[in-house]
Design a protein around this motif. Structure first.
Motif, PDB file in Angstrom:
ATOM      1  N   GLY A   1       0.795  -1.216   0.000  1.00  0.00           N
ATOM      2  CA  GLY A   1       0.000   0.000   0.000  1.00  0.00           C
ATOM      3  C   GLY A   1       0.828   1.267   0.000  1.00  0.00           C
ATOM      4  O   GLY A   1       0.274   2.376  -0.011  1.00  0.00           O
ATOM      5  N   ALA A   2       2.159   1.135   0.025  1.00  0.00           N
ATOM      6  CA  ALA A   2       3.042   2.304   0.043  1.00  0.00           C
ATOM      7  C   ALA A   2       4.408   1.892  -0.467  1.00  0.00           C
ATOM      8  O   ALA A   2       4.813   0.724  -0.378  1.00  0.00           O
ATOM      9  CB  ALA A   2       3.167   2.876   1.454  1.00  0.00           C
ATOM     10  N   ASP A   3       5.122   2.877  -1.008  1.00  0.00           N
ATOM     11  CA  ASP A   3       6.498   2.677  -1.450  1.00  0.00           C
ATOM     12  C   ASP A   3       7.390   2.679  -0.214  1.00  0.00           C
ATOM     13  O   ASP A   3       8.025   3.675   0.116  1.00  0.00           O
ATOM     14  CB  ASP A   3       6.884   3.800  -2.420  1.00  0.00           C
ATOM     15  N   ALA A   4       7.421   1.553   0.472  1.00  0.00           N
ATOM     16  CA  ALA A   4       8.059   1.501   1.789  1.00  0.00           C
ATOM     17  C   ALA A   4       8.994   0.299   1.866  1.00  0.00           C
ATOM     18  O   ALA A   4       8.533  -0.849   1.928  1.00  0.00           O
ATOM     19  CB  ALA A   4       6.997   1.415   2.883  1.00  0.00           C
ATOM     20  N   VAL A   5      10.299   0.572   1.872  1.00  0.00           N
ATOM     21  CA  VAL A   5      11.293  -0.490   2.029  1.00  0.00           C
ATOM     22  C   VAL A   5      11.253  -0.946   3.487  1.00  0.00           C
ATOM     23  O   VAL A   5      11.507  -0.146   4.398  1.00  0.00           O
ATOM     24  CB  VAL A   5      12.702   0.029   1.679  1.00  0.00           C
TER      25      VAL A   5
ATOM     26  N   THR B   1      18.211  10.608   0.787  1.00  0.00           N
ATOM     27  CA  THR B   1      17.687   9.443   1.500  1.00  0.00           C
ATOM     28  C   THR B   1      18.211   8.186   0.836  1.00  0.00           C
ATOM     29  O   THR B   1      18.047   8.007  -0.372  1.00  0.00           O
ATOM     30  CB  THR B   1      16.151   9.421   1.493  1.00  0.00           C
ATOM     31  N   ASN B   2      18.839   7.311   1.606  1.00  0.00           N
ATOM     32  CA  ASN B   2      19.439   6.117   1.014  1.00  0.00           C
ATOM     33  C   ASN B   2      18.447   4.963   0.936  1.00  0.00           C
ATOM     34  O   ASN B   2      17.256   5.123   1.211  1.00  0.00           O
ATOM     35  CB  ASN B   2      20.711   5.725   1.782  1.00  0.00           C
ATOM     36  N   SER B   3      18.945   3.789   0.595  1.00  0.00           N
ATOM     37  CA  SER B   3      18.069   2.641   0.319  1.00  0.00           C
ATOM     38  C   SER B   3      17.338   2.118   1.548  1.00  0.00           C
ATOM     39  O   SER B   3      16.343   1.410   1.417  1.00  0.00           O
ATOM     40  CB  SER B   3      18.885   1.502  -0.292  1.00  0.00           C
ATOM     41  N   GLU B   4      17.830   2.420   2.748  1.00  0.00           N
ATOM     42  CA  GLU B   4      17.173   1.938   3.970  1.00  0.00           C
ATOM     43  C   GLU B   4      16.317   3.025   4.614  1.00  0.00           C
ATOM     44  O   GLU B   4      16.070   2.994   5.825  1.00  0.00           O
ATOM     45  CB  GLU B   4      18.213   1.412   4.963  1.00  0.00           C
ATOM     46  N   ARG B   5      15.886   4.014   3.820  1.00  0.00           N
ATOM     47  CA  ARG B   5      15.043   5.118   4.280  1.00  0.00           C
ATOM     48  C   ARG B   5      15.785   6.060   5.221  1.00  0.00           C
ATOM     49  O   ARG B   5      15.166   6.774   6.006  1.00  0.00           O
ATOM     50  CB  ARG B   5      13.783   4.592   5.004  1.00  0.00           C
ATOM     51  N   ARG B   6      17.092   6.119   5.145  1.00  0.00           N
ATOM     52  CA  ARG B   6      17.862   6.953   6.067  1.00  0.00           C
ATOM     53  C   ARG B   6      18.159   8.305   5.426  1.00  0.00           C
ATOM     54  O   ARG B   6      18.815   8.387   4.379  1.00  0.00           O
ATOM     55  CB  ARG B   6      19.165   6.269   6.471  1.00  0.00           C
ATOM     56  N   ILE B   7      17.671   9.357   6.057  1.00  0.00           N
ATOM     57  CA  ILE B   7      17.901  10.728   5.593  1.00  0.00           C
ATOM     58  C   ILE B   7      19.239  11.200   6.162  1.00  0.00           C
ATOM     59  O   ILE B   7      19.497  11.100   7.360  1.00  0.00           O
ATOM     60  CB  ILE B   7      16.771  11.665   6.066  1.00  0.00           C
ATOM     61  N   SER B   8      20.111  11.701   5.270  1.00  0.00           N
ATOM     62  CA  SER B   8      21.419  12.202   5.689  1.00  0.00           C
ATOM     63  C   SER B   8      21.650  13.573   5.085  1.00  0.00           C
ATOM     64  O   SER B   8      21.115  13.898   4.016  1.00  0.00           O
ATOM     65  CB  SER B   8      22.547  11.257   5.246  1.00  0.00           C
ATOM     66  N   ARG B   9      22.466  14.342   5.748  1.00  0.00           N
ATOM     67  CA  ARG B   9      22.814  15.665   5.240  1.00  0.00           C
ATOM     68  C   ARG B   9      23.958  15.587   4.251  1.00  0.00           C
ATOM     69  O   ARG B   9      24.951  14.888   4.475  1.00  0.00           O
ATOM     70  CB  ARG B   9      23.226  16.580   6.399  1.00  0.00           C
ATOM     71  N   GLN B  10      23.789  16.250   3.132  1.00  0.00           N
ATOM     72  CA  GLN B  10      24.919  16.524   2.246  1.00  0.00           C
ATOM     73  C   GLN B  10      25.292  17.984   2.472  1.00  0.00           C
ATOM     74  O   GLN B  10      24.461  18.876   2.268  1.00  0.00           O
ATOM     75  CB  GLN B  10      24.556  16.270   0.785  1.00  0.00           C
ATOM     76  N   ARG B  11      26.506  18.210   2.920  1.00  0.00           N
ATOM     77  CA  ARG B  11      26.926  19.549   3.332  1.00  0.00           C
ATOM     78  C   ARG B  11      27.901  20.133   2.325  1.00  0.00           C
ATOM     79  O   ARG B  11      28.894  19.502   1.969  1.00  0.00           O
ATOM     80  CB  ARG B  11      27.547  19.500   4.727  1.00  0.00           C
TER      81      ARG B  11
ATOM     82  N   LEU C   1       2.491   6.272   5.406  1.00  0.00           N
ATOM     83  CA  LEU C   1       3.690   5.792   6.090  1.00  0.00           C
ATOM     84  C   LEU C   1       4.802   6.835   6.077  1.00  0.00           C
ATOM     85  O   LEU C   1       5.522   7.003   7.060  1.00  0.00           O
ATOM     86  CB  LEU C   1       4.206   4.509   5.428  1.00  0.00           C
ATOM     87  N   PHE C   2       4.945   7.526   4.930  1.00  0.00           N
ATOM     88  CA  PHE C   2       6.009   8.528   4.879  1.00  0.00           C
ATOM     89  C   PHE C   2       5.575   9.732   5.707  1.00  0.00           C
ATOM     90  O   PHE C   2       4.690  10.490   5.337  1.00  0.00           O
ATOM     91  CB  PHE C   2       6.313   8.959   3.441  1.00  0.00           C
ATOM     92  N   ASP C   3       6.257   9.919   6.826  1.00  0.00           N
ATOM     93  CA  ASP C   3       5.929  11.002   7.750  1.00  0.00           C
ATOM     94  C   ASP C   3       7.210  11.406   8.473  1.00  0.00           C
ATOM     95  O   ASP C   3       7.770  10.627   9.251  1.00  0.00           O
ATOM     96  CB  ASP C   3       4.865  10.530   8.755  1.00  0.00           C
TER      97      ASP C   3
ATOM     98  N   ALA D   1      13.593   1.999  12.486  1.00  0.00           N
ATOM     99  CA  ALA D   1      14.570   1.141  11.830  1.00  0.00           C
ATOM    100  C   ALA D   1      13.918   0.121  10.901  1.00  0.00           C
ATOM    101  O   ALA D   1      14.466  -0.216   9.854  1.00  0.00           O
ATOM    102  CB  ALA D   1      15.415   0.417  12.879  1.00  0.00           C
ATOM    103  N   ARG D   2      12.746  -0.354  11.263  1.00  0.00           N
ATOM    104  CA  ARG D   2      12.153  -1.463  10.519  1.00  0.00           C
ATOM    105  C   ARG D   2      10.643  -1.269  10.456  1.00  0.00           C
ATOM    106  O   ARG D   2      10.014  -0.877  11.448  1.00  0.00           O
ATOM    107  CB  ARG D   2      12.490  -2.783  11.225  1.00  0.00           C
ATOM    108  N   LEU D   3      10.045  -1.535   9.302  1.00  0.00           N
ATOM    109  CA  LEU D   3       8.605  -1.359   9.115  1.00  0.00           C
ATOM    110  C   LEU D   3       7.864  -2.690   9.251  1.00  0.00           C
ATOM    111  O   LEU D   3       8.453  -3.770   9.104  1.00  0.00           O
ATOM    112  CB  LEU D   3       8.324  -0.747   7.745  1.00  0.00           C
TER     113      LEU D   3
END
Length: 905
Positions: free
Chosen positions: A143-147, A455-465, A524-526, A557-559
């Motif tokens: 129901g969502a694009d959720a890894v 945002t990488n493959s495991e849904r992890r948001i990181s800063r590019q500085r 799910l994306f929130d 960490a895990r859905l």
């Protein structure tokens, strides 16, 4: 000297990088020890990031119709021409084509401008080419694009299955994590499912070399086997899923017994049943899949066939378990979050999400605008360029990507762009195959200058500085888009002063009316838990996995741990899958199956990696991997030149005879462009056939014929960067350009003989011939030119296998004045007694094959021994499979080790 923590711009692993900046120069990079994606590891590409920088070859000024202009002129011209075409042909006549190289903030404002304020749905991204089938598969099932997984699951699994993924080359850091996990846990198993034997097989416990396109037969067979042998999790199926009965019937009808599946997949039935038993017997199973599954005319169904098996076995929502799509680009996930795909709106909402159009319109305050937000999806990538060809799309803005190389049927894409009345290109490189088609060119900032999030493959948001100032008049993509929006009259909606303000709005939209009262099911994306960071909080943002909410302030960490999915009834859906073979069918004219993919040390179209010469050494030329039987049948030889022909075009490259190839199949890399070679664009061989659900092209399944390229001569030309004014030799039947330090290497060949090489040299090259050696009988020749004491060019007519090691010559090009001794050795191309170290195997430490072979023969017959002596394999580890192969080949020649060997090449 300062150190900045940022994120690598290459694959979807999203490694943390610690960059060292000194006197305004990025002088070193290393892995960020604290980043949870890599914990300090970097692959060879990431380790060379600082070598790819510099202002040379950068696009520094805006251009309109080929003329440099000010930013004011460029921005007003973009706005004026867009408005003119919209007035004449309607809002749907304008479009945008984006890239996973953009940051989330860039993506967000682009999507907001085109869909929200210009009223066109026709905005898509090059992520369509790599991950769209995975997106569609997740949405159908969950129901969502959720890894559902994370990288720790790869280490906690009892079984890891790689499907259509050469992880060792394409996501090396994750491969190294799995390798270490296997060393710690001897009971952990790895299965590789791939038509090719790749370096990922080095640590595999089982390899299944399936027939290309047979993935759905295999996983349908697995589902049927699980049912037959009572290996289903019936409790999980009953409580948390729907559609199982139909999915099982479809699997049983299409797959049948193991023997039938083995025939369909062309694998050994005992090995196939071993895989079925391992998968069915373990609860903690991760299936990691990538382009080999997605890039198919039935890629979405293949993804759902994999997901079906996980749902039926209850292998999801647990540590070390789940179907895990690994993305190809650094921010493919971020683009999906903000609506970068043509069938999306924003914040993971689609056009068919109940109430989404009204919600986004109210949030963006566009409900009273004319035009309003589009009511239906736009054209996906291949459809978009077909619409341009038809004349339906009149204006296209391309950002940070090169569709004339990456899209299938490249000649048709080029013809479409040639017809398009307005092509706007935002780009950081001054020379790409796309720029000749651009009416307006906008210079954009690059990786070391950009500031935002990915945002990488495991849904992890990181800063590019950002660490460095953009060169010349280059500007950030978000700034360019917002300034054009202001010129179009949307000042208030795009009046951002910093990327954190864009991110904040993006986070607010993700939580807007996203609760049980407004949204059923809840989206799910929130990331509403990141609202209100302010600039200081944004700048200090540590890597975090979404969802991030008040209830989960530290991320998730895990859905699906509780078995609740993002569907209307909370249940996951199993799909009835009917396997389909590739649509690009083989024939008598085109009897070989073409597979395309990446190589270890290059990235996409090489605009970044080719700036680091050491990354060119592992695979210096475009190539084709051919099975020995197919090579013999076609009359081609190892390291000879050959032509692949398809219905849409041809591909010229050097042959690598490879037992790792299945018979009847050929592999070619995707990286080379017209900037680097002649007719070696893999996309020229692929038809524009797509998955009807995801719109993803069938890039893994071309149909080609193989023939030798019969040439009269071959040559190697080395020429100083400062000496190149024109390249008349590029009319040859084959050429490829290989950047080196301070010079360019060209490999040349032609079907026409050269009667007078001295006359040819005079026509081709600047300066006099200073030294010459020529054998008219054999056609061999070596020549060089020295001006004012500096080596300007060096030429050898002969096979590349006759070349000396080029490191000595490279050093001579970088000398201010040649010594008499070095001048006398120019034709030899090396010093007396110098030993050729051979083709580079270890790019990190530039260790050649001959050096490694000599060390093995001297008694260093382990990876550890080679690493201790030569340092190869001690950094990113990508070369270890190749080192192991060399050890196996040379072990019979190795002598017992008596004393330390100090005379290696």
């Amino acid at each position: 000297m300062t150190q900045v923590k940022t994120t690598c711009p290459y694959c979807g692993v999203g490694c943390g990088v610690t960059a060292t900046v000194k006197a305004g120069t990025l002088c070193a990079v290393e892995g960020d020890l604290e980043h949870p994606a890599n914990y300090g590891r970097l692959c060879v590409k990431g380790s060379a990031l600082h070598e790819t920088l510099g202002h040379h070859g950068r696009l520094n000024h805006p251009r309109v119709d080929g003329v440099n202009v000010t930013w004011d002129v460029a921005l007003s011209t973009v706005a004026q021409r867009l408005n003119s075409l919209r007035s004449a042909h309607g809002n749907h006549s304008v479009a945008a084509y984006l890239s996973g190289q953009l940051l989330t903030e860039d993506y967000y404002v682009a999507n907001k401008l085109f869909k929200g304020f210009l009223g066109t749905p026709h905005l898509d991204t090059n992520s369509r080419l790599c991950m769209a089938s995975a997106v569609a598969g997740y949405k159908r099932a969950f129901g969502a694009d959720a890894v559902p997984c994370n990288y720790e699951d790869l280490e906690e699994a009892e079984l890891v299955v790689l499907v259509g993924s050469n992880l060792a080359w394409n996501h090396p850091v994750l491969y190294q994590r799995i390798k270490v996990a296997k060393e710690r846990n001897p009971l952990m198993r790895l299965v590789v499912i791939d038509p090719r034997v790749t370096d990922s097989c080095e640590i595999a416990d089982l390899y299944l070399g399936i027939k290309p396109g047979s993935d759905a037969y295999l996983f349908n067979g697995l589902l049927a086997w699980m049912a037959q042998h009572r290996r289903l999790d019936t409790v999980y199926i009953e409580r948390h899923t729907e559609g199982f009965d139909d999915a099982l019937v479809a699997a049983q009808q299409s797959a049948g017994p193991v023997a039938d599946v083995a025939v369909a997949c062309d694998v050994d039935p005992e090995r196939l049943e071993t895989f079925f038993y391992w998968f069915a017997s373990q609860l903690h199973v991760v299936t990691l899949y990538s382009q080999g599954v997605n890039q198919s005319s039935s890629g979405t169904d293949k993804c759902n066939a994999i997901i079906n098996c996980h749902l039926a076995g209850g292998k999801i929502g647990l540590p070390g378990a789940g179907p895990f799509s690994i993305t190809g680009q650094p921010n493919a996930m971020g683009g999906r979050e903000v609506g970068g795909l043509a069938n999306q709106l924003a914040a993971h909402m689609d056009y068919n999400t109940l109430g989404a159009i009204d919600l986004v319109s109210r949030f963006w305050a566009t409900e009273n605008l004319t035009p309003t937000l589009p009511a239906s999806p736009g054209y996906k990538a291949v459809e978009l360029f077909e619409a341009i060809e038809r004349g339906e799309i009149k204006a296209l803005w391309i950002m940070a990507t090169n569709p004339v190389i990456s899209l299938p049927d490249a000649a048709r894409v080029r013809a479409a762009l040639e017809k398009c009345p307005l092509v706007i290109v935002s780009e950081c490189a001054a020379h790409t195959d796309l720029l000749p088609y651009a009416d307006i060119v906008l210079p954009a900032s690059g990786w070391s200058e950009k500031d935002g999030t990915v945002t990488n493959s495991e849904r992890r948001i990181s800063r590019q500085r950002g660490m460095l100032a953009p060169p010349g008049e280059a500007r950030h993509d978000w700034w360019i888009i917002c300034e054009v929006a202001k010129q179009l009259g949307f000042v208030e909606a795009f009046n951002y002063a910093h990327p954190w303000e864009i991110f904040d709005e993006h986070a607010r939209l993700s939580g807007f009316e996203n609760d049980a009262r407004h949204a059923t099911p809840k989206r799910l994306f929130d990331i509403s838990g990141l609202v209100g960071l302010g600039r200081a909080g944004y700048d200090a943002l540590a890597p975090i996995q979404w969802p991030v909410t008040k209830a989960a302030p530290n991320g998730t960490a895990r859905l699906f741990e509780e078995g609740e999915f993002a569907t209307a009834n909370g249940r996951a859906k199993l799909l009835a899958i009917v396997p389909q073979w590739p649509e690009q069918a083989l024939s008598a004219a085109y009897p070989l199956r073409l597979n395309t993919g990446r190589i270890r040390d290059q990235w996409h179209t090489m605009t970044r990696t080719a700036r680091a010469p050491r990354l060119m050494n592992h695979r210096a030329e475009p190539f084709m991997d051919v099975h020995p039987d197919d090579a013999h049948a076609a009359g081609v030889t190892d390291q000879g030149l050959a032509v692949l022909t398809a219905a849409k075009g041809e591909f010229r490259a050097r042959v690598r005879i490879a037992n790792a190839q299945r018979r009847g199949e050929v592999f070619v890399p995707i990286h080379w462009t017209d900037c680097f070679t002649q007719q070696a664009r893999s996309s020229a061989l692929i038809d524009s056939i797509t998955d009807p659900l995801s719109g993803q092209p069938e890039s893994k399944h071309g149909a080609v014929a193989l023939a030798p390229l019969r040439v009269e001569w071959q040559a190697t030309l080395l020429i100083a960067d400062t000496a190149v004014e024109s390249t008349p030799w590029c009319t040859s039947a084959y050429w490829t350009r290989i950047p080196m330090h301070g010079l360019q290497r060209w490999q040349l060949a032609d079907i026409q003989p050269v009667g007078d090489w001295l006359a040819q040299l005079s026509a081709w090259l600047p300066g006099p011939v200073s030294v010459l050696s020529q054998d008219a009988a054999s056609g061999r020749l070596r020549a060089a030119s020295v001006e004012n004491g500096q080596l300007r060019w060096w030429l050898m007519v002969g096979l590349p296998s006759e070349l000396p090691g080029l490191a000595w010559l490279e050093s001579r090009f970088n000398e201010t004045t040649l010594s008499d001794t070095h001048r006398r050795r120019l034709l030899a191309g090396c010093d007396d007694g110098a030993v050729d170290t051979g083709p580079v195997v270890c790019s990190c430490h530039q260790v050649g094959q001959t050096t490694i072979t000599n060390a093995i023969r001297a008694g260093d017959i382990s990876i550890e021994a080679l690493g201790a002596r030569l340092a190869c394999g001690t950094q990113c580890g990508s070369c270890i499979p190749e080192l192991k192969s060399l050890i196996e080949e040379e072990r019979p020649h190795a002598r017992a080790k008596q004393t330390p060997n100090t005379e290696l090449a």
